[in-house]
Design an enzyme around this catalytic site. Structure first.
Site, PDB file in Angstrom:
ATOM      1  N   GLU A 164       5.684  13.054   2.092  1.00  0.00           N
ATOM      2  CA  GLU A 164       4.823  14.221   1.873  1.00  0.00           C
ATOM      3  C   GLU A 164       4.268  14.237   0.447  1.00  0.00           C
ATOM      4  O   GLU A 164       3.100  14.502   0.201  1.00  0.00           O
ATOM      5  CB  GLU A 164       5.605  15.517   2.114  1.00  0.00           C
ATOM      6  CG  GLU A 164       5.922  15.789   3.559  1.00  0.00           C
ATOM      7  CD  GLU A 164       6.779  17.046   3.707  1.00  0.00           C
ATOM      8  OE1 GLU A 164       6.223  18.073   4.089  1.00  0.00           O
ATOM      9  OE2 GLU A 164       7.990  16.987   3.414  1.00  0.00           O
ATOM     10  N   SER A 214      -5.367  12.731 -30.111  1.00  0.00           N
ATOM     11  CA  SER A 214      -4.966  12.087 -28.852  1.00  0.00           C
ATOM     12  C   SER A 214      -3.570  11.481 -28.957  1.00  0.00           C
ATOM     13  O   SER A 214      -3.081  10.875 -28.010  1.00  0.00           O
ATOM     14  CB  SER A 214      -5.975  10.998 -28.456  1.00  0.00           C
ATOM     15  OG  SER A 214      -6.166  10.087 -29.529  1.00  0.00           O
ATOM     16  N   LYS A 221      17.224  21.340   9.305  1.00  0.00           N
ATOM     17  CA  LYS A 221      16.065  20.616   8.777  1.00  0.00           C
ATOM     18  C   LYS A 221      16.423  19.408   7.923  1.00  0.00           C
ATOM     19  O   LYS A 221      17.381  19.410   7.169  1.00  0.00           O
ATOM     20  CB  LYS A 221      15.212  21.559   7.900  1.00  0.00           C
ATOM     21  CG  LYS A 221      14.445  22.596   8.682  1.00  0.00           C
ATOM     22  CD  LYS A 221      13.356  22.022   9.564  1.00  0.00           C
ATOM     23  CE  LYS A 221      12.124  21.661   8.794  1.00  0.00           C
ATOM     24  NZ  LYS A 221      11.370  22.812   8.334  1.00  0.00           N
ATOM     25  N   THR A 281      -5.526   6.083  19.692  1.00  0.00           N
ATOM     26  CA  THR A 281      -6.840   6.351  19.112  1.00  0.00           C
ATOM     27  C   THR A 281      -7.030   7.850  19.319  1.00  0.00           C
ATOM     28  O   THR A 281      -6.566   8.391  20.335  1.00  0.00           O
ATOM     29  CB  THR A 281      -7.985   5.570  19.804  1.00  0.00           C
ATOM     30  OG1 THR A 281      -8.062   6.005  21.161  1.00  0.00           O
ATOM     31  CG2 THR A 281      -7.737   4.066  19.783  1.00  0.00           C
ATOM     32  N   HIS A 282      -7.658   8.505  18.384  1.00  0.00           N
ATOM     33  CA  HIS A 282      -7.795   9.981  18.418  1.00  0.00           C
ATOM     34  C   HIS A 282      -6.428  10.655  18.498  1.00  0.00           C
ATOM     35  O   HIS A 282      -6.316  11.759  19.009  1.00  0.00           O
ATOM     36  CB  HIS A 282      -8.660  10.452  19.595  1.00  0.00           C
ATOM     37  CG  HIS A 282      -9.926   9.696  19.774  1.00  0.00           C
ATOM     38  ND1 HIS A 282     -11.129  10.119  19.256  1.00  0.00           N
ATOM     39  CD2 HIS A 282     -10.186   8.520  20.386  1.00  0.00           C
ATOM     40  CE1 HIS A 282     -12.075   9.245  19.556  1.00  0.00           C
ATOM     41  NE2 HIS A 282     -11.526   8.248  20.241  1.00  0.00           N
ATOM     42  N   GLN A 324     -12.444   9.631 -25.252  1.00  0.00           N
ATOM     43  CA  GLN A 324     -11.015   9.779 -25.474  1.00  0.00           C
ATOM     44  C   GLN A 324     -10.330  10.363 -24.228  1.00  0.00           C
ATOM     45  O   GLN A 324      -9.129  10.207 -24.029  1.00  0.00           O
ATOM     46  CB  GLN A 324     -10.787  10.682 -26.688  1.00  0.00           C
ATOM     47  CG  GLN A 324      -9.341  10.913 -27.031  1.00  0.00           C
ATOM     48  CD  GLN A 324      -9.182  11.532 -28.414  1.00  0.00           C
ATOM     49  OE1 GLN A 324      -9.405  10.875 -29.413  1.00  0.00           O
ATOM     50  NE2 GLN A 324      -8.829  12.808 -28.466  1.00  0.00           N
ATOM     51  N   LYS A 364      -8.011   8.348 -21.212  1.00  0.00           N
ATOM     52  CA  LYS A 364      -6.637   7.870 -21.178  1.00  0.00           C
ATOM     53  C   LYS A 364      -5.726   8.611 -20.221  1.00  0.00           C
ATOM     54  O   LYS A 364      -4.972   7.986 -19.461  1.00  0.00           O
ATOM     55  CB  LYS A 364      -6.048   7.895 -22.594  1.00  0.00           C
ATOM     56  CG  LYS A 364      -6.577   6.750 -23.406  1.00  0.00           C
ATOM     57  CD  LYS A 364      -6.300   6.899 -24.868  1.00  0.00           C
ATOM     58  CE  LYS A 364      -7.406   6.236 -25.652  1.00  0.00           C
ATOM     59  NZ  LYS A 364      -8.749   6.857 -25.434  1.00  0.00           N
ATOM     60  N   ASN A 377      13.757  17.221   5.774  1.00  0.00           N
ATOM     61  CA  ASN A 377      12.324  17.125   5.508  1.00  0.00           C
ATOM     62  C   ASN A 377      11.943  15.806   4.833  1.00  0.00           C
ATOM     63  O   ASN A 377      12.618  15.371   3.911  1.00  0.00           O
ATOM     64  CB  ASN A 377      11.886  18.288   4.618  1.00  0.00           C
ATOM     65  CG  ASN A 377      12.087  19.626   5.287  1.00  0.00           C
ATOM     66  OD1 ASN A 377      11.911  19.735   6.508  1.00  0.00           O
ATOM     67  ND2 ASN A 377      12.482  20.628   4.525  1.00  0.00           N
TER      68      ASN A 377
END
Ligand code: ARG
Length: 458
Positions: free
Chosen positions: A292, A25, A285, A157-158, A324, A327, A287
């Site tokens: 995201e 490990s 664009k 709402t919705h 182990q 971790k 982005n």
């Protein structure tokens, strides 16, 4: 044979090379070096105080461990896979450098209680760091809320326009969520902050150790009360992973809204260029990569919780090597949550608000229809009848492609004779938000009061 191993005594054949790699490990638990050394120093001092090992040995151990700490931090320490994990890497190096005394360090201790200690020490510090990042994010939200107290936006709402709300009220909803996240982590910390050392492999130890003294040195307010549980328990890590998952869920909802609000259809906000990227083919664009990615990273944090729950499922007491596997998910969640919070705080601070677009959208979609109904109720109409009358007005507006604020008094009176001149002032988006002046409501006075409460640390 196997004499390089600290446990090599009963073995005659060396470990298979691939098995060695598979079971080691060290690649990921080396990040516990600081905690491992700190725990070992406290343990050694206790052994000395109790007369279990000679005081000269304690001095040599402490000095040797401090040197190892420096080497690790300077990057000159050679980690070895054949020494399996951080505990044995450090202990073997200590014995190599100080001899006999180094070999006395592990008296009355096992790697099982040692690793539990290291993880608790590590997580304790990381929780404190995460709480600081949460505070930074809350501060960024409060600043935006204060600076934009007059901005009205549509509440949904919705995902359908529902009622106008203050943009600051929306931000303050996230403040509430992050305050709960902080409280959850602080509560989890109570279970993390318990000393497991002294449990030995599983049953305690035959040496007259003083667990209280170790706890004192390491700042633990409590010690574990059952040695089997002490080495088997990873609840504290699971609680942290669960709290981290809920926190990421909140960040993912916020991300989703920021992404939506940045679209050309909404244009409610603009994220600063530093938090966005362009497209290699579409020149127009910009982005919203950061929200995201935070939304996406929520998946791995949920996965980490599921992974450890599944590792722990059905494990017989006490320690099993399966553990182990605790971790990597833990470390990954710590890194992801910290990174996401940090980047979010900066992004929120730099976000620009398009108040005009928000206000315009706030008035669309018959958002003040409930206010019209409440108006009629104040004029004496039962709420259900008022609802019906306003429903008819909305239908009329749809048929005539109008908004409610474009109706004349004569048109209003087609739906109820209770309508009078004061209807026009009652249905502005500002009147609508200001009218919701109840604790927890979206009225300016209420929202400002909540911002102030948070500023005072309440
Ligand atoms: N590297 C091990 C772990 O992370 C340390 C404990 C090993 N204990 C043992 N009995 N093999 O869990």
């Amino acid at each position: 044979m196997s004499k390089d191993k600290l446990w090599g005594g009963r073995f005659t054949q060396p470990t298979d090379k691939f098995v060695e790699e598979f079971t080691a490990s060290i690649e990921f638990d080396k990040r516990l070096y600081h905690q491992d050394i700190r725990g070992s120093i406290a343990h050694a001092r206790m052994l000395g105080q109790q007369g279990i090992i000679p005081l000269e040995d304690v001095q040599a151990i402490v000095h040797g461990l401090q040197q190892i700490l420096q080497q690790i931090e300077a990057g000159t320490f050679d980690f070895s896979i054949s020494l399996e994990d951080i505990h044995m890497n450090i202990e073997a190096r200590l014995s190599a450098s100080i001899g006999e005394a180094g070999k006395r360090l592990h008296t009355g201790r096992s790697r099982n209680d040692q690793v539990a200690l290291d993880i608790r020490l590590y997580l304790r510090d990381e929780i404190a760091a995460i709480v600081t990042y949460i505070d930074l994010l809350i501060d960024a939200l409060l600043t935006q809320a204060e600076e934009n107290l007059d901005v009205v936006m549509p509440g949904f709402t919705h995902l359908q326009t529902a009622q106008p709300i203050l943009f600051a009220h929306h931000l303050m909803a996230y403040v509430e969520m992050f305050k709960r996240d902080r409280a959850r982590l602080e509560d989890c910390l109570k279970r993390v902050n318990v000393l497991p050392l002294g449990a030995g492999a599983l049953a305690g130890t035959t040496f007259p150790i003083d667990r209280g003294y170790v706890a004192e040195q390491l700042d633990f307010p409590a010690i574990t009360r059952n040695s089997l549980d002490a080495v088997s328990d990873r609840d504290f890590a699971l609680e942290f992973l669960a709290a981290g998952s809920i926190l990421m869920m909140h960040l993912s909802r916020f991300s989703e809204e920021l992404i939506l609000w940045s679209t050309s259809s909404f244009r409610f906000i603009e994220l600063s260029d530093g938090f966005c990227t362009g497209s290699s083919i579409m020149p127009q664009k910009k982005n919203p990569d950061v929200p995201e990615l935070v939304r996406g990273k929520t998946g791995r944090v949920y996965g980490n919780l599921m992974a450890l729950l599944t590792v722990m499922k059905s494990l017989p007491l006490a320690y099993n090597k399966d553990m182990q596997e605790d971790k990597e998910p833990l470390f990954d969640t710590i890194d992801t949550v910290k990174g996401s919070l940090k980047i979010f705080a900066d992004m929120i601070r730099e976000m620009r608000i398009n108040a005009g677009n928000m206000r315009k959208a706030a008035g669309d979609g018959f958002s003040t229809a409930t206010d019209v109904a409440d108006y009629l109720v104040r004029k004496g109409l039962p709420f259900r009848d008022a609802h019906e009358a306003v429903g008819n007005a909305v239908k009329y507006c749809i048929e005539n492609e109008m908004e409610l604020d474009e109706l004349s008094l004569a048109e209003w009176q087609l739906f109820s004779l209770h309508f009078a001149d004061d209807i026009f002032a009652a249905i502005t988006v500002e009147a609508s938000t200001d009218a919701r002046n109840v604790p927890g409501g979206t009225a300016r006075e209420q929202v400002w009061g909540e911002i102030m409460r948070c500023r005072e640390g309440k």
